[in-house]
Scaffold this motif. Structure first.
Motif, PDB file in Angstrom:
ATOM      1  N   LYS B 237      38.992  57.096  35.220  1.00 49.78           N
ATOM      2  CA  LYS B 237      38.820  56.391  34.059  1.00 49.78           C
ATOM      3  C   LYS B 237      40.239  55.698  33.543  1.00 49.78           C
ATOM      4  N   VAL B 238      40.113  54.313  33.613  1.00 49.46           N
ATOM      5  CA  VAL B 238      41.522  53.936  33.171  1.00 49.46           C
ATOM      6  C   VAL B 238      41.338  53.234  31.724  1.00 49.46           C
ATOM      7  N   GLU B 239      42.586  53.038  31.108  1.00 48.97           N
ATOM      8  CA  GLU B 239      42.754  52.807  29.742  1.00 48.97           C
ATOM      9  C   GLU B 239      42.539  51.399  29.460  1.00 48.97           C
ATOM     10  N   THR B 240      43.302  50.582  30.361  1.00 47.24           N
ATOM     11  CA  THR B 240      43.310  49.181  30.080  1.00 47.24           C
ATOM     12  C   THR B 240      42.590  48.108  31.412  1.00 47.24           C
ATOM     13  N   VAL B 241      42.398  46.864  31.060  1.00 45.59           N
ATOM     14  CA  VAL B 241      42.126  46.041  32.024  1.00 45.59           C
ATOM     15  C   VAL B 241      43.373  45.994  33.269  1.00 45.59           C
ATOM     16  N   ASP B 242      44.502  45.684  32.683  1.00 42.18           N
ATOM     17  CA  ASP B 242      45.875  45.831  33.402  1.00 42.18           C
ATOM     18  C   ASP B 242      45.813  47.146  34.538  1.00 42.18           C
ATOM     19  N   ASP B 243      45.479  48.501  33.717  1.00 41.71           N
ATOM     20  CA  ASP B 243      45.123  49.517  34.579  1.00 41.71           C
ATOM     21  C   ASP B 243      44.213  49.383  35.710  1.00 41.71           C
ATOM     22  N   LEU B 244      43.102  48.732  35.569  1.00 42.65           N
ATOM     23  CA  LEU B 244      41.996  48.430  36.065  1.00 42.65           C
ATOM     24  C   LEU B 244      42.460  47.885  37.614  1.00 42.65           C
ATOM     25  N   VAL B 245      43.157  46.864  37.162  1.00 45.08           N
ATOM     26  CA  VAL B 245      43.625  45.697  38.264  1.00 45.08           C
ATOM     27  C   VAL B 245      44.586  46.442  39.128  1.00 45.08           C
ATOM     28  N   ALA B 246      45.521  47.345  38.574  1.00 43.71           N
ATOM     29  CA  ALA B 246      46.629  47.930  39.077  1.00 43.71           C
ATOM     30  C   ALA B 246      45.663  48.930  40.222  1.00 43.71           C
ATOM     31  N   LYS B 247      44.800  49.848  39.550  1.00 41.02           N
ATOM     32  CA  LYS B 247      44.041  50.855  40.476  1.00 41.02           C
ATOM     33  C   LYS B 247      43.388  50.282  41.683  1.00 41.02           C
ATOM     34  N   LEU B 248      42.575  49.101  41.317  1.00 36.80           N
ATOM     35  CA  LEU B 248      41.974  48.272  42.492  1.00 36.80           C
ATOM     36  C   LEU B 248      42.819  47.830  43.334  1.00 36.80           C
ATOM     37  N   LYS B 249      44.202  47.486  43.321  1.00 37.97           N
ATOM     38  CA  LYS B 249      45.131  47.066  44.394  1.00 37.97           C
ATOM     39  C   LYS B 249      45.691  48.174  44.907  1.00 37.97           C
ATOM     40  N   GLU B 250      45.746  49.184  44.093  1.00 39.66           N
ATOM     41  CA  GLU B 250      46.388  50.357  44.745  1.00 39.66           C
ATOM     42  C   GLU B 250      45.506  50.824  45.855  1.00 39.66           C
ATOM     43  N   THR B 251      44.221  50.852  45.740  1.00 42.57           N
ATOM     44  CA  THR B 251      43.236  51.464  46.596  1.00 42.57           C
ATOM     45  C   THR B 251      42.735  50.408  47.635  1.00 42.57           C
ATOM     46  N   GLY B 252      43.206  49.332  47.645  1.00 41.95           N
ATOM     47  CA  GLY B 252      43.127  48.169  48.555  1.00 41.95           C
ATOM     48  C   GLY B 252      41.790  47.354  48.340  1.00 41.95           C
ATOM     49  N   ARG B 253      41.369  47.506  47.080  1.00 39.23           N
ATOM     50  CA  ARG B 253      40.122  46.684  46.950  1.00 39.23           C
ATOM     51  C   ARG B 253      40.312  45.397  46.336  1.00 39.23           C
ATOM     52  N   LEU B 254      41.641  44.844  45.940  1.00 40.53           N
ATOM     53  CA  LEU B 254      41.979  43.729  45.439  1.00 40.53           C
ATOM     54  C   LEU B 254      43.262  43.230  46.206  1.00 40.53           C
TER      55      LEU B 254
END
Lengths: 94, 254
Positions: B237-254
């Motif tokens: 679970k993430v808190e904000t949309v920015d966190d979500l984008v960061a996580k997606l980039k981190e796992t190579g999905r973005l």
């Protein structure tokens, strides 16, 4: 006293059948057995044959409901495991 | 036609039980675990019993292969309306390695011995999931097969079978004797109630060994290893949309 006797065998038979059916109850056979006993004990004072027959009818209704419950659970589980992905249909379960 | 139908019933771990793999990965835990008749076998029994009730056939014979406990499964079939049972005793290593090839050899031998008009099996067992026994049995007997049956109509010396296939339904007409395998929607199996179980106690179960039928149960397969399916990873679970984008980039999905 003698009026209730022929029905007594029917009541006992119903109890045994429900007990047998209850073994598969999702919340456990023990849970079911306790509630079955309580339900029968609650009505043990009933003497009027009409009333007894009505209660037996209710018990038979519960039997049919249980059979339907067991069937639906099984059917839904099988459907979910084997038929969910229609487009990727193979004989392998998901 | 003999009017005799053979129904194969398999004793499997109950469908509702959570399966556990043995610590040594040699198989699944079966000791003390609830077993019952394979759901597709129940459907097969129901179809045979319905045929008898409609007077289309004369006798339903339930067959199960395995150790002594296989008789419990036959008893259930008898309680559902089968007339008699045949327990083919297979134990130990032979039982551990018992698979579609061995069972189909048994069914074929019994079909000849009992002069069966039809063999009805479940399409597959929920433990092995092979979906082979019916097909192999038909091949060994050189009989036609109606597999994945969702509708069966016996018409004299032929059977009309509606089969569930990819993309829909297929209707075929085959001659008897034949092998049918039951699919989920073929019918609604009746429950083996206590009074029926009591009545079924009078029915006979014959015991026979594969050797009596001149059969060799040796398996050509060896189970090397059994593993659980990969665990589904927990979601994050993430808190904000920015966190979500960061996580997606981190796992190579973005």
């Amino acid at each position: 006293l003698t009026m209730a006797n022929p029905l007594r065998a029917e009541v006992v038979r119903l109890y045994k059948n429900l007990l047998h059916l209850g073994r598969e109850y999702p919340k456990g056979g023990d849970y079911f057995r306790d509630r079955l006993r309580a339900a029968f004990t609650k009505n043990k004072g009933v003497r009027e044959p009409q009333q007894i027959r009505a209660l037996i009818g209710r018990g038979e209704h519960v039997s049919r409901e249980l059979e339907a419950l067991y069937y639906l659970r099984k059917y839904r589980a099988m459907k979910k495991r084997y038929y969910e992905e229609i487009k990727n249909k193979t004989s392998r379960p998901s | 036609m003999s009017g005799r139908v053979l129904v194969g019933v398999k004793r499997v771990i109950d469908y509702a039980v959570k399966i556990r793999v043995k610590p040594d990965n040699s198989g699944v835990v079966t000791d003390g675990v609830k077993h019952s008749m394979n759901p597709f076998c129940e459907i097969a029994v129901e179809e045979a019993v319905k045929m008898k009730e409609k007077k289309l056939i004369k006798e339903v014979v339930a067959v199960s292969c395995g150790p002594q406990q296989a008789q419990e499964t036959i008893r259930t079939a008898l309680a559902m309306g089968a007339d008699r049972g045949i327990h083919v005793e297979v134990t130990g290593k032979d039982y551990d390695m018992l698979g579609p090839l061995q069972v189909s050899k048994i069914m074929a031998a019994l079909a000849k011995k009992e002069d069966a008009q039809l063999i009805i099996l479940g399409k597959q067992a929920i433990d092995g999931d092979c979906n082979q026994t019916g097909q192999m049995t038909a091949a060994l007997l050189d009989w036609p097969q109606g597999t994945f049956a969702s509708e069966v109509s016996l018409e004299g010396d032929t059977v009309k079978v509606v089969r569930e296939i990819d993309g829909g339904l297929e209707t075929i007409k085959i001659n008897t004797p034949a092998v049918l395998t039951a699919d989920l929607r073929l019918n609604t199996p009746r429950y083996a109630t206590l009074p029926n179980i009591m009545k079924a106690k009078k029915k006979k179960i014959a015991k026979v060994k594969p050797a009596d039928l001149g059969l060799d149960m040796t398996s050509r397969l060896e189970v090397l290893r059994v593993d659980e399916p990969p665990q589904r990873l927990a979601g994050v679970k993430v808190e904000t949309v920015d966190d979500l984008v960061a996580k997606l980039k981190e796992t190579g999905r973005l």
